[in-house]
Design a protein around this motif. Structure first.
Motif, mmCIF file in Angstrom:
data_model
loop_
_atom_site.group_PDB
_atom_site.id
_atom_site.type_symbol
_atom_site.label_atom_id
_atom_site.label_comp_id
_atom_site.label_asym_id
_atom_site.label_seq_id
_atom_site.Cartn_x
_atom_site.Cartn_y
_atom_site.Cartn_z
ATOM 1 N N LEU A 27 -11.806 -35.977 31.100
ATOM 2 C CA LEU A 27 -10.598 -35.767 30.502
ATOM 3 C C LEU A 27 -10.154 -34.642 30.198
ATOM 4 C CD1 LEU A 27 -8.444 -36.559 27.832
ATOM 5 C CD2 LEU A 27 -10.518 -35.810 26.503
ATOM 6 N N PHE A 28 -11.164 -33.398 30.477
ATOM 7 C CA PHE A 28 -10.810 -32.010 30.600
ATOM 8 C C PHE A 28 -10.417 -31.543 31.834
ATOM 9 C CE2 PHE A 28 -12.991 -31.970 26.340
ATOM 10 C CZ PHE A 28 -12.322 -30.867 25.823
ATOM 11 N N ILE A 29 -10.807 -32.091 32.812
ATOM 12 C CA ILE A 29 -10.563 -31.894 34.496
ATOM 13 C C ILE A 29 -8.927 -32.196 34.493
ATOM 14 C CG2 ILE A 29 -10.948 -32.734 36.768
ATOM 15 C CD1 ILE A 29 -13.731 -33.025 36.188
ATOM 16 N N TYR A 30 -8.630 -33.591 33.930
ATOM 17 C CA TYR A 30 -7.462 -33.954 34.170
ATOM 18 C C TYR A 30 -6.328 -32.791 33.479
ATOM 19 C CZ TYR A 30 -3.021 -37.014 33.882
ATOM 20 O OH TYR A 30 -1.967 -37.514 34.113
ATOM 21 N N ILE A 31 -6.619 -32.377 32.340
ATOM 22 C CA ILE A 31 -5.868 -30.933 31.606
ATOM 23 C C ILE A 31 -6.090 -30.055 32.575
ATOM 24 C CG2 ILE A 31 -5.822 -29.777 29.548
ATOM 25 C CD1 ILE A 31 -7.161 -32.366 27.886
ATOM 26 N N PHE A 32 -7.025 -29.773 33.093
ATOM 27 C CA PHE A 32 -7.141 -28.342 34.001
ATOM 28 C C PHE A 32 -6.102 -28.648 35.212
ATOM 29 C CE2 PHE A 32 -9.159 -25.905 37.418
ATOM 30 C CZ PHE A 32 -8.859 -24.611 36.721
ATOM 31 N N ALA A 33 -6.202 -29.903 35.774
ATOM 32 C CA ALA A 33 -5.443 -30.348 36.825
ATOM 33 C C ALA A 33 -4.022 -30.032 36.507
ATOM 34 C CB ALA A 33 -5.696 -31.487 37.381
ATOM 35 N N VAL A 34 -3.443 -30.567 35.379
ATOM 36 C CA VAL A 34 -2.234 -30.541 35.084
ATOM 37 C C VAL A 34 -1.900 -29.152 34.969
ATOM 38 C CG1 VAL A 34 -0.379 -30.719 32.813
ATOM 39 C CG2 VAL A 34 -2.297 -32.441 33.880
ATOM 40 N N PHE A 35 -2.598 -28.241 34.324
ATOM 41 C CA PHE A 35 -2.218 -26.766 34.297
ATOM 42 C C PHE A 35 -2.312 -26.181 35.592
ATOM 43 C CE2 PHE A 35 -4.192 -22.369 34.621
ATOM 44 C CZ PHE A 35 -3.267 -21.677 33.848
ATOM 45 N N LEU A 36 -2.951 -26.362 36.574
ATOM 46 C CA LEU A 36 -3.065 -26.104 37.930
ATOM 47 C C LEU A 36 -1.606 -26.490 38.655
ATOM 48 C CD1 LEU A 36 -6.610 -26.463 39.434
ATOM 49 C CD2 LEU A 36 -5.544 -24.150 38.733
ATOM 50 N N SER A 37 -1.439 -27.886 38.531
ATOM 51 C CA SER A 37 -0.305 -28.442 39.005
ATOM 52 C C SER A 37 1.321 -27.801 38.670
ATOM 53 C CB SER A 37 -0.148 -29.856 38.793
ATOM 54 O OG SER A 37 0.964 -30.366 39.163
ATOM 55 N N ASN A 38 1.258 -27.399 37.323
ATOM 56 C CA ASN A 38 2.405 -26.771 36.562
ATOM 57 C C ASN A 38 2.723 -25.506 37.102
ATOM 58 O OD1 ASN A 38 2.877 -29.199 35.272
ATOM 59 N ND2 ASN A 38 2.166 -28.477 33.506
ATOM 60 N N ARG A 39 1.842 -25.018 37.600
ATOM 61 C CA ARG A 39 1.856 -23.381 37.887
ATOM 62 C C ARG A 39 2.886 -23.219 39.177
ATOM 63 N NH1 ARG A 39 -3.991 -20.174 37.954
ATOM 64 N NH2 ARG A 39 -2.452 -18.546 38.658
ATOM 65 N N SER A 49 -0.064 -37.333 30.552
ATOM 66 C CA SER A 49 -0.862 -36.679 30.061
ATOM 67 C C SER A 49 -1.452 -37.542 28.839
ATOM 68 C CB SER A 49 -0.687 -35.226 29.680
ATOM 69 O OG SER A 49 -0.413 -34.444 31.215
ATOM 70 N N PHE A 50 -0.470 -37.721 28.031
ATOM 71 C CA PHE A 50 -0.591 -38.562 26.652
ATOM 72 C C PHE A 50 -1.360 -39.886 26.924
ATOM 73 C CE2 PHE A 50 0.804 -41.710 23.720
ATOM 74 C CZ PHE A 50 0.227 -41.069 22.305
ATOM 75 N N LEU A 51 -1.029 -40.545 27.886
ATOM 76 C CA LEU A 51 -1.704 -41.725 28.205
ATOM 77 C C LEU A 51 -3.144 -41.705 28.789
ATOM 78 C CD1 LEU A 51 1.449 -43.517 30.581
ATOM 79 C CD2 LEU A 51 0.412 -44.221 28.020
ATOM 80 N N TRP A 52 -3.370 -40.721 29.421
ATOM 81 C CA TRP A 52 -4.555 -40.213 30.020
ATOM 82 C C TRP A 52 -5.585 -39.903 28.885
ATOM 83 C CZ3 TRP A 52 -6.989 -40.561 34.366
ATOM 84 C CH2 TRP A 52 -8.308 -40.204 34.649
ATOM 85 N N ILE A 53 -5.018 -39.221 27.829
ATOM 86 C CA ILE A 53 -5.876 -38.817 26.716
ATOM 87 C C ILE A 53 -6.077 -40.075 25.639
ATOM 88 C CG2 ILE A 53 -5.748 -37.620 24.473
ATOM 89 C CD1 ILE A 53 -4.276 -35.429 25.839
ATOM 90 N N VAL A 54 -4.969 -40.984 25.536
ATOM 91 C CA VAL A 54 -5.179 -42.199 24.664
ATOM 92 C C VAL A 54 -6.307 -43.182 25.365
ATOM 93 C CG1 VAL A 54 -4.061 -44.004 23.736
ATOM 94 C CG2 VAL A 54 -2.846 -41.874 23.633
ATOM 95 N N LEU A 101 -1.799 -36.779 40.617
ATOM 96 C CA LEU A 101 -1.859 -35.389 40.011
ATOM 97 C C LEU A 101 -3.016 -34.535 40.847
ATOM 98 C CD1 LEU A 101 -1.519 -33.243 37.819
ATOM 99 C CD2 LEU A 101 -3.383 -34.438 36.427
ATOM 100 N N LEU A 102 -4.013 -35.301 41.399
ATOM 101 C CA LEU A 102 -5.207 -34.614 42.000
ATOM 102 C C LEU A 102 -4.428 -34.133 43.400
ATOM 103 C CD1 LEU A 102 -8.243 -34.102 42.838
ATOM 104 C CD2 LEU A 102 -8.369 -36.277 43.540
ATOM 105 N N LEU A 103 -3.520 -34.888 44.168
ATOM 106 C CA LEU A 103 -3.130 -34.521 45.297
ATOM 107 C C LEU A 103 -2.247 -33.399 45.273
ATOM 108 C CD1 LEU A 103 -2.514 -38.182 46.946
ATOM 109 C CD2 LEU A 103 -4.354 -36.726 47.334
ATOM 110 N N ARG A 104 -1.799 -33.062 43.970
ATOM 111 C CA ARG A 104 -0.680 -32.273 43.837
ATOM 112 C C ARG A 104 -1.428 -30.941 43.348
ATOM 113 N NH1 ARG A 104 4.516 -32.931 40.591
ATOM 114 N NH2 ARG A 104 3.571 -31.406 38.914
ATOM 115 N N SER A 105 -2.711 -31.021 42.760
ATOM 116 C CA SER A 105 -3.540 -29.958 42.425
ATOM 117 C C SER A 105 -4.276 -29.178 43.451
ATOM 118 C CB SER A 105 -4.264 -30.209 41.006
ATOM 119 O OG SER A 105 -3.607 -30.873 40.077
#
Length: 265
Positions: A27-39, A49-54, A101-105
């Protein structure tokens, strides 16, 4: 359903921690990957992200805490856990597109190496709808029609292994039919639809069999309630599953009928 003595309780706590921790970490790896990707790239869709969390919350709720304890003594609670861990959580998490997301990050060179690895034959076999259906639905038939269900509650190793299998088989089943992440060597929609119909029928038949022939150490009342939860709750999730598959088929058909026209330069 089961005698919940101190030994069983201690096994339960150990199993809960072993099973829940990887979900918390991912869960936290995904959130961190979102942060890296958005940069460096376009903003990652918030709904993914919401679907991943739920999806993670659905899985974690069945593995640790009061509800997880309840699944040891109530077959109906166990069956709700099956729907959450083996069907709803995998569907929500697949829709979150974690591989994309992983491939983007990660660095480009590493992403290319990973893409080449995922194109290899073993991964194509794993993603085949027939193989995924046997692993998922076939595993459930084995669990509920043999002594394995009783053995699961008497062995920490079996308990952990079966719950890991339920989630991974459910996730593999989902991505074998619904393509959200990049999927090399895609199967046709007709092929996927036929296999999905057979798999869903096998799941429904299993719920009816549980209703008529309860697993060992499960009372008739609990078996009937659990079977109805499996049948109707499974139908509710399967409707969403079928909708997504046919929606993708519809979009694909429209693209083939109305291809984009490239304007002359």
């Amino acid at each position: 359903m089961h005698v919940h003595d101190n030994h069983t309780h201690s096994i339960s706590i150990i199993a809960q921690l072993i099973l829940a921790v990887p979900f918390i970490i991912s869960l936290f790896i995904y959130i961190f990957a979102v942060f890296l990707s958005n940069r460096h790239k376009k903003q990652w869709p918030l709904y993914r992200s919401f679907l991943w969390i739920v999806g993670h919350l659905c899985a974690i709720a069945t593995l640790i805490g009061p509800f997880a304890e309840r699944t040891h003594i109530s077959f109906s609670a166990h069956m709700i856990g099956h729907l959450l861990l083996g069907m709803l959580a995998p569907l929500l998490m697949a829709l979150a597109a974690p591989m994309t997301l992983l491939l983007r990050s990660i660095p480009v060179k590493m992403a290319r190496s990973l893409s080449l690895l995922l194109r290899r034959k073993p991964f194509n076999v794993l993603r085949d709808p027939i193989f995924a259906s046997i692993l998922n639905v076939g595993g459930l038939w084995l669990l509920y029609t043999t002594p394995l269900f009783t053995m699961m509650h008497e062995s920490t190793f079996l308990f952990i292994f079966i719950h890991i299998h339920i989630f991974l088989a459910g996730y593999l089943f989902t991505i074998a039919f619904i393509y959200i992440d990049p999927t090399p060597h895609q199967s046709s929609y007709i092929y996927r639809s036929i296999i999905l119909l057979l798999a869903l029928a096998a799941h429904s038949i299993l719920s009816k069999r549980i209703y008529a022939y309860p697993p060992s150490n499960v009372s008739i009342e609990q078996a009937e309630l659990g079977a109805m939860i499996m049948y109707y709750g499974g139908d509710a999730i399967e409707i969403g599953f079928v909708f997504l598959l046919f929606y993708q088929w519809f979009k694909s058909s429209r693209k083939s009928i109305h291809p984009k026209v490239v304007a002359p330069r």
